[in-house]
Design a protein around this motif. Structure first.
Motif, PDB file in Angstrom:
ATOM      1  N   ALA A 196      37.407  42.854  37.082  1.00  0.00           N
ATOM      2  CA  ALA A 196      37.530  44.403  37.503  1.00  0.00           C
ATOM      3  C   ALA A 196      37.238  45.199  36.210  1.00  0.00           C
ATOM      4  O   ALA A 196      36.932  44.376  35.077  1.00  0.00           O
ATOM      5  CB  ALA A 196      39.069  44.415  37.683  1.00  0.00           C
ATOM      6  N   TYR A 197      37.390  46.370  36.310  1.00  0.00           N
ATOM      7  CA  TYR A 197      37.285  47.060  34.889  1.00  0.00           C
ATOM      8  C   TYR A 197      38.151  46.693  33.808  1.00  0.00           C
ATOM      9  O   TYR A 197      39.325  46.549  34.247  1.00  0.00           O
ATOM     10  CB  TYR A 197      37.106  48.708  35.116  1.00  0.00           C
ATOM     11  N   PRO A 198      37.630  46.607  32.798  1.00  0.00           N
ATOM     12  CA  PRO A 198      38.475  45.791  31.793  1.00  0.00           C
ATOM     13  C   PRO A 198      40.034  46.602  31.528  1.00  0.00           C
ATOM     14  O   PRO A 198      40.946  45.860  31.219  1.00  0.00           O
ATOM     15  CB  PRO A 198      37.761  46.063  30.390  1.00  0.00           C
ATOM     16  N   ALA A 199      40.021  48.066  31.831  1.00  0.00           N
ATOM     17  CA  ALA A 199      41.271  48.716  31.711  1.00  0.00           C
ATOM     18  C   ALA A 199      42.212  48.295  32.712  1.00  0.00           C
ATOM     19  O   ALA A 199      43.355  48.632  32.712  1.00  0.00           O
ATOM     20  CB  ALA A 199      40.895  50.211  31.748  1.00  0.00           C
ATOM     21  N   CYS A 200      41.875  47.608  33.809  1.00  0.00           N
ATOM     22  CA  CYS A 200      42.579  47.280  34.943  1.00  0.00           C
ATOM     23  C   CYS A 200      42.833  45.814  34.844  1.00  0.00           C
ATOM     24  O   CYS A 200      43.663  45.152  35.596  1.00  0.00           O
ATOM     25  CB  CYS A 200      41.677  47.192  36.310  1.00  0.00           C
ATOM     26  N   GLY A 201      42.334  45.025  33.866  1.00  0.00           N
ATOM     27  CA  GLY A 201      42.813  43.668  33.320  1.00  0.00           C
ATOM     28  C   GLY A 201      44.199  43.421  33.290  1.00  0.00           C
ATOM     29  O   GLY A 201      44.686  42.550  34.004  1.00  0.00           O
ATOM     30  N   PRO A 202      44.936  44.132  32.547  1.00  0.00           N
ATOM     31  CA  PRO A 202      46.351  43.676  32.412  1.00  0.00           C
ATOM     32  C   PRO A 202      46.977  43.842  33.736  1.00  0.00           C
ATOM     33  O   PRO A 202      48.072  43.123  34.105  1.00  0.00           O
ATOM     34  CB  PRO A 202      46.762  44.951  31.432  1.00  0.00           C
ATOM     35  N   GLU A 203      46.878  44.980  34.637  1.00  0.00           N
ATOM     36  CA  GLU A 203      47.387  44.987  35.913  1.00  0.00           C
ATOM     37  C   GLU A 203      46.994  43.789  36.721  1.00  0.00           C
ATOM     38  O   GLU A 203      47.802  43.511  37.354  1.00  0.00           O
ATOM     39  CB  GLU A 203      46.875  46.197  36.495  1.00  0.00           C
ATOM     40  N   MET A 204      45.754  43.443  36.734  1.00  0.00           N
ATOM     41  CA  MET A 204      45.550  42.160  37.423  1.00  0.00           C
ATOM     42  C   MET A 204      46.344  41.013  37.210  1.00  0.00           C
ATOM     43  O   MET A 204      46.914  40.180  37.899  1.00  0.00           O
ATOM     44  CB  MET A 204      43.740  41.897  37.491  1.00  0.00           C
ATOM     45  N   GLN A 205      46.276  40.904  35.635  1.00  0.00           N
ATOM     46  CA  GLN A 205      47.233  39.742  35.145  1.00  0.00           C
ATOM     47  C   GLN A 205      48.880  39.722  35.606  1.00  0.00           C
ATOM     48  O   GLN A 205      49.221  38.822  35.787  1.00  0.00           O
ATOM     49  CB  GLN A 205      47.117  39.526  33.631  1.00  0.00           C
ATOM     50  N   ALA A 206      49.266  41.047  35.380  1.00  0.00           N
ATOM     51  CA  ALA A 206      50.769  41.365  35.750  1.00  0.00           C
ATOM     52  C   ALA A 206      50.798  40.945  37.318  1.00  0.00           C
ATOM     53  O   ALA A 206      51.810  40.568  37.679  1.00  0.00           O
ATOM     54  CB  ALA A 206      51.124  42.490  35.350  1.00  0.00           C
ATOM     55  N   ALA A 207      49.797  41.214  38.003  1.00  0.00           N
ATOM     56  CA  ALA A 207      49.824  40.823  39.574  1.00  0.00           C
ATOM     57  C   ALA A 207      49.724  39.561  39.927  1.00  0.00           C
ATOM     58  O   ALA A 207      49.829  39.157  41.103  1.00  0.00           O
ATOM     59  CB  ALA A 207      49.006  41.737  40.406  1.00  0.00           C
ATOM     60  N   GLY A 208      49.328  38.490  38.971  1.00  0.00           N
ATOM     61  CA  GLY A 208      49.328  37.079  39.009  1.00  0.00           C
ATOM     62  C   GLY A 208      47.854  36.715  39.294  1.00  0.00           C
ATOM     63  O   GLY A 208      47.684  35.511  39.616  1.00  0.00           O
ATOM     64  N   ALA A 209      46.750  37.300  39.003  1.00  0.00           N
ATOM     65  CA  ALA A 209      45.543  37.001  38.980  1.00  0.00           C
ATOM     66  C   ALA A 209      45.139  36.287  37.999  1.00  0.00           C
ATOM     67  O   ALA A 209      45.460  36.220  36.697  1.00  0.00           O
ATOM     68  CB  ALA A 209      44.539  38.217  39.278  1.00  0.00           C
ATOM     69  N   ASP A 210      44.021  35.333  38.111  1.00  0.00           N
ATOM     70  CA  ASP A 210      43.366  34.687  36.899  1.00  0.00           C
ATOM     71  C   ASP A 210      42.183  35.594  36.649  1.00  0.00           C
ATOM     72  O   ASP A 210      41.118  35.598  37.101  1.00  0.00           O
ATOM     73  CB  ASP A 210      42.901  33.349  37.299  1.00  0.00           C
ATOM     74  N   TYR A 211      42.617  36.830  35.789  1.00  0.00           N
ATOM     75  CA  TYR A 211      41.545  37.596  35.396  1.00  0.00           C
ATOM     76  C   TYR A 211      40.675  37.311  34.411  1.00  0.00           C
ATOM     77  O   TYR A 211      41.176  36.555  33.308  1.00  0.00           O
ATOM     78  CB  TYR A 211      42.385  38.975  34.722  1.00  0.00           C
ATOM     79  N   LYS A 212      39.382  37.553  34.522  1.00  0.00           N
ATOM     80  CA  LYS A 212      38.134  37.081  33.737  1.00  0.00           C
ATOM     81  C   LYS A 212      37.287  38.461  33.135  1.00  0.00           C
ATOM     82  O   LYS A 212      37.001  39.187  33.893  1.00  0.00           O
ATOM     83  CB  LYS A 212      37.087  36.355  34.649  1.00  0.00           C
ATOM     84  N   ASP A 213      37.468  38.443  31.955  1.00  0.00           N
ATOM     85  CA  ASP A 213      36.860  39.570  31.451  1.00  0.00           C
ATOM     86  C   ASP A 213      35.524  39.093  30.845  1.00  0.00           C
ATOM     87  O   ASP A 213      35.151  38.440  29.958  1.00  0.00           O
ATOM     88  CB  ASP A 213      37.454  39.803  29.837  1.00  0.00           C
ATOM     89  N   VAL A 214      34.546  39.619  31.815  1.00  0.00           N
ATOM     90  CA  VAL A 214      33.137  39.170  31.610  1.00  0.00           C
ATOM     91  C   VAL A 214      32.262  40.567  31.640  1.00  0.00           C
ATOM     92  O   VAL A 214      32.697  41.344  31.594  1.00  0.00           O
ATOM     93  CB  VAL A 214      32.726  38.618  33.015  1.00  0.00           C
ATOM     94  N   ALA A 215      30.990  40.221  31.146  1.00  0.00           N
ATOM     95  CA  ALA A 215      30.286  41.572  30.875  1.00  0.00           C
ATOM     96  C   ALA A 215      30.130  42.444  32.078  1.00  0.00           C
ATOM     97  O   ALA A 215      30.152  41.710  33.170  1.00  0.00           O
ATOM     98  CB  ALA A 215      28.882  40.980  30.376  1.00  0.00           C
TER      99      ALA A 215
END
Length: 193
Positions: A138-157
């Motif tokens: 997701a947009y990087p600023a949404c990364g913490p929200e995705m992780q808090a919701a239990g997703a395996d968030y990938k910080d990609v280009a």
């Protein structure tokens, strides 16, 4: 390839490119795309915003286009659609408070139907409790929200895509080429040279 019927949920100040480009590109290859917004009717328009990356700590925002809706939210039955498209921008931050939007999203998730989400569009999936255990970006600023919701968030280009089954995600509009190609692949769309 059988043409698919796709639903696109949008709202005021959604990201211009993330609405316009998939709306037009998916129709170009033969799919039907219905763009809807809660509280608005077919023929109404939404205002979009252009988000650009100009070296600041976050994106800049400029006025986009008026985008005309081609279907009415209240008349939509998600069972009539094969897949869902969720764009980013500021719209998801308030659309995620609309229970009707979340119910539509849950239909696609529970039916394991293809979903393409970009940028802040992932906020809608998170609000629908649909990201737990999913590998996504997701947009990087949404990364913490995705992780808090239990997703395996990938910080990609911003130009990249992450695919997990029927879920196709990208951080922002620079990822359109790979994001749309991956979504078309999930849809089973074949394009001949």
């Amino acid at each position: 390839m059988a043409a698919k019927k796709l639903l696109m949920i949008v709202g005021d100040y959604g990201e211009d490119y993330e609405i316009m480009v998939p709306f037009q590109a998916l129709q170009m290859v033969g799919h039907t795309v219905h763009a809807v917004c809660p509280g608005k009717q077919e023929g109404d328009s939404i205002k979009t915003a252009i988000h650009d990356f100009e070296g600041d700590q976050t994106y800049s925002e400029k006025p986009g286009h008026n985008f005309t809706l081609n279907a009415t939210f209240d008349n939509i039955d998600p069972a009539d659609y094969d897949a869902l498209v969720l764009s980013g921008g500021r719209a998801p931050e308030y659309l995620r408070r609309e229970e009707g939007v979340l119910d539509m999203i849950r239909h696609f998730v529970e039916g394991d139907k293809p979903i393409a989400a970009v940028c802040h569009g992932l906020q809608l999936l998170s609000a629908a409790n649909a990201v737990e255990g999913k590998t996504l970006t997701a947009y990087p600023a949404c990364g913490p929200e995705m992780q808090a919701a239990g997703a395996d968030y990938k910080d990609v280009a911003a130009t990249e895509v992450v695919v997990d089954g029927n879920l196709v995600t990208s951080p922002a509009w620079p990822g359109h080429p790979k994001w749309l190609a991956a979504f078309l692949d999930v849809l089973g769309t074949e394009i001949s040279p």
